[in-house]
Design a protein around this motif. Structure first.
Motif, mmCIF file in Angstrom:
data_model
loop_
_atom_site.group_PDB
_atom_site.id
_atom_site.type_symbol
_atom_site.label_atom_id
_atom_site.label_comp_id
_atom_site.label_asym_id
_atom_site.label_seq_id
_atom_site.Cartn_x
_atom_site.Cartn_y
_atom_site.Cartn_z
ATOM 1 N N UNK A 82 0.845 -1.184 0.000
ATOM 2 C CA UNK A 82 0.000 0.000 0.000
ATOM 3 C C UNK A 82 0.884 1.239 0.000
ATOM 4 N N UNK A 83 0.414 2.269 -0.675
ATOM 5 C CA UNK A 83 1.119 3.552 -0.696
ATOM 6 C C UNK A 83 0.138 4.606 -0.221
ATOM 7 N N UNK A 84 0.609 5.511 0.615
ATOM 8 C CA UNK A 84 -0.267 6.493 1.241
ATOM 9 C C UNK A 84 -0.187 7.837 0.524
ATOM 10 N N UNK A 85 -1.363 8.381 0.204
ATOM 11 C CA UNK A 85 -1.439 9.762 -0.259
ATOM 12 C C UNK A 85 -1.565 10.679 0.961
ATOM 13 N N UNK A 86 -1.556 11.974 0.750
ATOM 14 C CA UNK A 86 -1.642 12.919 1.859
ATOM 15 C C UNK A 86 -3.078 13.152 2.312
ATOM 16 N N UNK A 107 -5.800 6.422 9.132
ATOM 17 C CA UNK A 107 -4.538 5.994 8.524
ATOM 18 C C UNK A 107 -4.731 5.065 7.330
ATOM 19 N N UNK A 108 -5.872 4.368 7.228
ATOM 20 C CA UNK A 108 -6.080 3.434 6.132
ATOM 21 C C UNK A 108 -6.942 4.020 5.011
ATOM 22 N N UNK A 109 -7.334 5.279 5.130
ATOM 23 C CA UNK A 109 -8.207 5.894 4.137
ATOM 24 C C UNK A 109 -7.477 6.362 2.881
ATOM 25 N N UNK A 110 -6.276 6.945 2.975
ATOM 26 C CA UNK A 110 -5.652 7.501 1.767
ATOM 27 C C UNK A 110 -4.726 6.518 1.037
ATOM 28 N N UNK A 111 -5.012 5.221 1.107
ATOM 29 C CA UNK A 111 -4.099 4.225 0.550
ATOM 30 C C UNK A 111 -4.521 3.773 -0.840
ATOM 31 N N UNK A 112 -3.534 3.363 -1.640
ATOM 32 C CA UNK A 112 -3.796 2.669 -2.900
ATOM 33 C C UNK A 112 -2.796 1.533 -3.032
ATOM 34 N N UNK A 113 -3.088 0.596 -3.930
ATOM 35 C CA UNK A 113 -2.324 -0.657 -4.036
ATOM 36 C C UNK A 113 -1.398 -0.625 -5.245
ATOM 37 N N UNK A 114 -0.164 -1.063 -5.035
ATOM 38 C CA UNK A 114 0.809 -1.217 -6.121
ATOM 39 C C UNK A 114 1.356 -2.639 -6.071
ATOM 40 N N UNK A 115 1.282 -3.388 -7.192
ATOM 41 C CA UNK A 115 1.887 -4.726 -7.199
ATOM 42 C C UNK A 115 3.409 -4.627 -7.130
ATOM 43 N N UNK A 116 4.016 -5.675 -6.621
ATOM 44 C CA UNK A 116 5.478 -5.738 -6.545
ATOM 45 C C UNK A 116 5.972 -6.995 -7.253
ATOM 46 N N UNK A 117 7.145 -6.897 -7.869
ATOM 47 C CA UNK A 117 7.742 -8.051 -8.538
ATOM 48 C C UNK A 117 8.251 -9.046 -7.511
ATOM 49 N N UNK A 118 8.530 -10.258 -7.999
ATOM 50 C CA UNK A 118 8.973 -11.324 -7.103
ATOM 51 C C UNK A 118 10.091 -12.098 -7.781
#
Length: 241
Positions: A82-86, A107-118
């Motif tokens: 998760x990445x947090x916006x302001x 704290x969990x409201x401004x989040x969005x999801x980014x996939x990560x490589x493996x």
């Protein structure tokens, strides 16, 4: 003696500022590892992959970092962060309404999801972009009028016209042609087609108006007996009576 006299004012003010800073940090967005537990289009529900440390990390539903023009085939179990916006993203993501403001948000409201490589993913050519989904991939125009669909064992193209241009075009396999075949004189650099047989033609072939199966031959100078008389070439435009 009052409490204010017992505790220095400067120290009290410093403690107040520190407490406010700690409270602000406690409710700020969290960038944490997680995995997908549910998918709805490009909106995912994630579970945080964190050891118990006295904090409760509930599952949350958040948007994926992507464009409308690129849809990820996200599956349950896919890992990311998760990445947090302001500020809150609920209005802009369609998960809520209204315009974002600078007011405090959970704290969990401004989040969005980014996939990560493996490191365990399959090896691919590092010099080529690789696109695939569990069942294939789709490239299409916004209205769906033109599409290329790649599925296991099949590629389907749909459009009003499909243009292929190359010095050599190689087709290998059984070729199914279920429509008329035409040549465009204005596009032809050579109108000669060469085939190396064998070739079987089930129905008639007409060339220059002459039927291959039923065209007549003019034979002149017929003589009785076993003589063989050459015939004239077929007459263009003349078919079987």
């Amino acid at each position: 003696m009052s409490d204010s006299q017992k505790f220095p004012f400067g120290k009290a003010l410093s403690n107040t500022i520190q407490t406010q800073a700690d409270d602000r940090a406690a409710i700020s967005g969290r960038s944490l590892p997680c995995h997908v537990v549910a998918v709805s289009g490009q909106i995912v529900t994630v579970q945080f992959d964190m050891l118990p440390d006295g904090k409760q990390y509930p599952q949350i539903t958040i948007p994926v970092a992507t464009f409308e023009y690129l849809r990820y085939p996200i599956q349950k179990g896919d890992k990311g962060v998760t990445v947090a916006a302001d500020v809150s993203l609920r209005g802009i993501s369609g998960l809520g309404t209204g315009i974002a403001s600078a007011s405090f948000v959970a704290s969990l409201t401004p989040l969005f999801f980014i996939p990560l490589s493996n490191a365990g993913w399959t090896a691919e050519d590092p010099n080529k972009i690789v696109l695939y989904g569990p069942d294939g991939a789709i490239i299409k125009t916004a209205d769906g009028a033109s599409t290329i669909t790649v599925e296991p064992g099949k590629i389907t193209e749909k459009a009003d016209a499909i243009h292929m241009e190359a010095k050599d075009i190689y087709l290998k396999g059984i070729i199914h042609m279920n429509g008329p075949i035409v040549q465009d004189p204005g596009e032809m650099t050579s109108t000669t087609a060469t085939f190396i047989g064998p070739m079987n033609v089930t129905d008639d072939v007409v060339a220059g108006g002459v039927s291959l199966i039923g065209h007549p031959h003019d034979v002149e100078g017929v003589e009785p007996g076993g003589a063989t008389i050459p015939s004239k070439p077929p007459t263009p435009g003349v078919s079987e009576p």
